[in-house]
Scaffold this motif. Structure first.
Motif, mmCIF file in Angstrom:
data_model
loop_
_atom_site.group_PDB
_atom_site.id
_atom_site.type_symbol
_atom_site.label_atom_id
_atom_site.label_comp_id
_atom_site.label_asym_id
_atom_site.label_seq_id
_atom_site.Cartn_x
_atom_site.Cartn_y
_atom_site.Cartn_z
ATOM 1 N N GLY A 128 0.825 -1.165 0.051
ATOM 2 C CA GLY A 128 0.211 -0.197 0.032
ATOM 3 C C GLY A 128 0.947 1.276 -0.058
ATOM 4 N N HIS A 129 0.419 2.300 -0.491
ATOM 5 C CA HIS A 129 1.134 3.614 -0.367
ATOM 6 C C HIS A 129 1.608 4.172 0.917
ATOM 7 N N ASP A 130 0.860 3.523 1.970
ATOM 8 C CA ASP A 130 0.988 3.752 3.384
ATOM 9 C C ASP A 130 1.417 2.819 4.019
ATOM 10 N N LYS A 131 1.923 1.543 3.492
ATOM 11 C CA LYS A 131 2.109 0.428 4.251
ATOM 12 C C LYS A 131 1.404 0.103 5.036
ATOM 13 N N SER A 132 0.169 0.114 5.119
ATOM 14 C CA SER A 132 -0.785 -0.358 6.301
ATOM 15 C C SER A 132 -1.510 -1.657 5.880
ATOM 16 N N LEU A 133 -1.076 -2.343 4.957
ATOM 17 C CA LEU A 133 -1.555 -3.787 4.706
ATOM 18 C C LEU A 133 -0.342 -4.669 4.902
ATOM 19 N N LEU A 134 -0.753 -5.808 5.012
ATOM 20 C CA LEU A 134 0.176 -6.846 5.059
ATOM 21 C C LEU A 134 -0.273 -8.203 4.448
ATOM 22 N N ALA A 135 0.785 -8.553 3.461
ATOM 23 C CA ALA A 135 0.345 -9.697 2.662
ATOM 24 C C ALA A 135 1.156 -10.808 2.790
ATOM 25 N N SER A 136 0.758 -12.015 2.794
ATOM 26 C CA SER A 136 1.556 -13.229 3.055
ATOM 27 C C SER A 136 0.701 -14.436 2.694
ATOM 28 N N GLY A 137 1.178 -15.684 2.644
ATOM 29 C CA GLY A 137 0.814 -17.043 2.843
ATOM 30 C C GLY A 137 0.622 -16.994 4.241
ATOM 31 N N ARG A 138 -0.422 -18.092 4.733
ATOM 32 C CA ARG A 138 -0.617 -18.659 6.000
ATOM 33 C C ARG A 138 -1.049 -17.391 7.127
ATOM 34 N N LEU A 139 -1.545 -16.476 6.639
ATOM 35 C CA LEU A 139 -1.902 -15.212 7.861
ATOM 36 C C LEU A 139 -2.931 -16.077 8.734
ATOM 37 N N ASP A 140 -3.915 -16.910 8.068
ATOM 38 C CA ASP A 140 -4.953 -17.828 8.738
ATOM 39 C C ASP A 140 -4.200 -19.063 8.897
ATOM 40 N N ASP A 141 -3.620 -19.536 10.301
ATOM 41 C CA ASP A 141 -3.635 -18.684 11.534
ATOM 42 C C ASP A 141 -2.572 -18.119 12.128
ATOM 43 N N GLN A 142 -1.429 -18.128 11.373
ATOM 44 C CA GLN A 142 -0.109 -17.607 12.031
ATOM 45 C C GLN A 142 -0.392 -16.313 12.410
ATOM 46 N N VAL A 143 -0.957 -15.610 12.091
ATOM 47 C CA VAL A 143 -0.993 -14.471 12.732
ATOM 48 C C VAL A 143 -1.275 -14.498 14.372
ATOM 49 N N SER A 144 -2.318 -15.089 14.653
ATOM 50 C CA SER A 144 -2.787 -15.533 15.864
ATOM 51 C C SER A 144 -1.831 -16.360 16.680
ATOM 52 N N CYS A 145 -1.013 -17.391 15.990
ATOM 53 C CA CYS A 145 0.068 -18.030 16.586
ATOM 54 C C CYS A 145 1.440 -17.176 17.090
ATOM 55 N N TRP A 146 1.618 -16.355 16.516
ATOM 56 C CA TRP A 146 2.672 -15.324 16.529
ATOM 57 C C TRP A 146 2.342 -14.309 17.853
ATOM 58 N N SER A 147 0.962 -14.089 17.638
ATOM 59 C CA SER A 147 0.598 -13.188 18.785
ATOM 60 C C SER A 147 0.294 -14.000 20.005
ATOM 61 N N ALA A 148 0.048 -15.167 20.119
ATOM 62 C CA ALA A 148 -0.200 -15.953 21.472
ATOM 63 C C ALA A 148 1.352 -16.007 21.889
ATOM 64 N N ILE A 149 2.276 -16.558 20.982
ATOM 65 C CA ILE A 149 3.656 -16.536 21.817
ATOM 66 C C ILE A 149 4.036 -15.183 22.347
ATOM 67 N N ASN A 150 3.788 -14.196 21.687
ATOM 68 C CA ASN A 150 4.203 -12.704 22.067
ATOM 69 C C ASN A 150 3.457 -12.372 23.492
ATOM 70 N N ALA A 151 2.439 -12.719 23.368
ATOM 71 C CA ALA A 151 1.200 -12.261 24.775
ATOM 72 C C ALA A 151 2.042 -13.168 25.902
ATOM 73 N N LEU A 152 2.067 -14.501 25.732
ATOM 74 C CA LEU A 152 2.574 -15.193 26.782
ATOM 75 C C LEU A 152 3.841 -14.878 27.360
#
Length: 411
Positions: free
Chosen positions: A205-229
């Protein structure tokens, strides 16, 4: 391990092409944060520890024996193509790979992409070795428009078996020989080999506000859970995360949400805390689980496919998911609880619900709630292109999810 020295989400996504790599990366992050790896539950459980099995992992930080549990769940698998045991196909001057579809792939998204191969091999002694080759190895070529004149009017029509077979060369090459060379293992007894889009995760995006990748479902949550714990302080609660494999195919496996992995760890914790059967039941009844799995953001080109009052926007926070037919586990109690958590910590939170004429999918949430009897809340980062080979979400929402998870663990 300091917060800044952990992998960013983009680095995590590129490093984890399969569930086995997710479990390995999660193990590495937890170890660096002072958690202890265990391989058996028959001994005393460490204060902060984790159990990793295949593509799944359970981690914990023990709290008071008289307090309840706070659990975050996510899944480590994503729809993809997996190489079959007898992989070699030679026809019409092409070398191809026999593959099996895993989960609900968005088929056309896999066409004309450069694909790598990653997974694990098991040697003759039963030892597991991970491998990953992110070079351009395979491709599923689409039929030219000259041979499919109506494609733009009728859409791409794909036979799942005939048309989704990748090419990976013009010369004869045994997959087993390539795998031996790539993995460095001479005597391979069996393997799991997954194809993946090799395009790196990227901000766009022109503002770099978007994230594109394979496996966002559900590795976004996996990464978030590890960081939260890892970032959460000790509290009276026993805080836990579970990253289950096989969600995309129903969760019915020894390491899926319908299996015994999480419940076995919880039982051992209660035994170590000296709880009776009744006290264990009371602990479960007062506990909470947050099931994190991405939600559907409103699509600007297809707004009519969304329930207009419950269509999450990107970069406006995670969405709590509700469904009266129990496709999501969130109850009115759970909705009130997570909204209170978000409001008291100034974290933006949205609500997602599907249209009545477009049924929603499901998550590990209802399965975990059924297996454990723990009140469960379904949340997720809004995204587009779910189950595509390359998905897209807001660049700010994963951080909001981490903050929501951290606040939930202390709530």
């Amino acid at each position: 391990m300091s917060k800044n020295s952990r992998m960013t989400l983009l680095e995590w996504l590129d490093a984890c092409p399969t569930p086995f790599h997710v479990a390995a990366q999660a193990s590495s992050e937890l170890t660096s944060a002072g958690f202890t790896s265990v391989t058996q539950l028959g001994y005393e459980i460490p204060q902060t520890g984790f159990l990793a099995v295949d593509g799944s992992i359970v981690a914990w930080r023990l709290g008071s024996s008289s307090s309840s549990l706070r659990i975050i769940g996510a899944h480590s698998d994503s729809p993809n193509l997996r190489v079959l045991p007898n992989a070699d196909i030679y026809q019409h001057g092409w070398s191809q790979l026999a593959v099996e579809m895993y989960g609900g792939l968005l088929l056309n998204s896999w066409l004309d992409r450069d694909l790598g191969i990653a997974g694990r091999v098991i040697d003759a002694n039963g030892k597991v070795h991970l491998f990953s080759d992110s070079t351009a190895l395979a491709r599923i070529p689409q039929l030219a428009i000259h041979l499919d004149r109506d494609v733009n009017e009728k859409g791409v029509q794909l036979d799942k078996h005939q048309h989704m077979t990748p090419v990976w060369g013009s010369e004869t090459q045994k997959f087993s020989e390539w795998l031996t060379k790539t993995s460095g293992v001479d005597h391979i007894a069996a393997y799991d080999a997954h194809l993946f889009d090799i395009t790196p995760a990227a901000l766009l995006g022109h503002d770099k506000s978007l994230l594109a990748s394979g496996r966002l479902d559900d590795q976004v949550s996996c990464w978030s859970a590890i960081n939260a714990l890892c970032d959460s302080a000790s509290s009276e609660f026993t805080t836990m995360i579970v990253l289950n494999d096989h969600e995309e195919v129903g969760s019915s496996s020894s390491t899926g949400a319908a299996g015994p992995m999480l419940s076995s760890v919880i039982d051992c914790i209660s035994q170590q805390h000296g709880l009776s059967t009744g006290q264990h039941f009371d602990r479960i009844a007062s506990s909470w689980c947050l099931s994190a799995d991405n939600a559907h953001a409103i699509h600007p080109n297809y707004p009519e496919r969304h329930e207009p009052r419950h269509a999450p926007h990107i970069n406006e926070g995670p969405a709590v998911k509700v469904n009266a037919n129990q496709r999501y586990a969130t109850s009115t109690r759970g909705l009130a609880h997570i909204q209170n958590v978000a409001k008291s910590n100034d974290i933006p939170l949205q609500v997602f619900a599907s249209r009545n004429n477009i049924p929603c999918g499901s998550t590990i949430g209802p399965i975990t709630a059924t297996q454990l009897g723990i009140e469960t809340i379904d949340v997720g980062v809004p995204q587009l292109s779910m189950h595509s080979a390359r998905e897209m979400c807001g660049a700010h929402d994963p951080s909001y999810l981490v903050e929501l998870m951290k606040a939930f663990l202390q709530s």
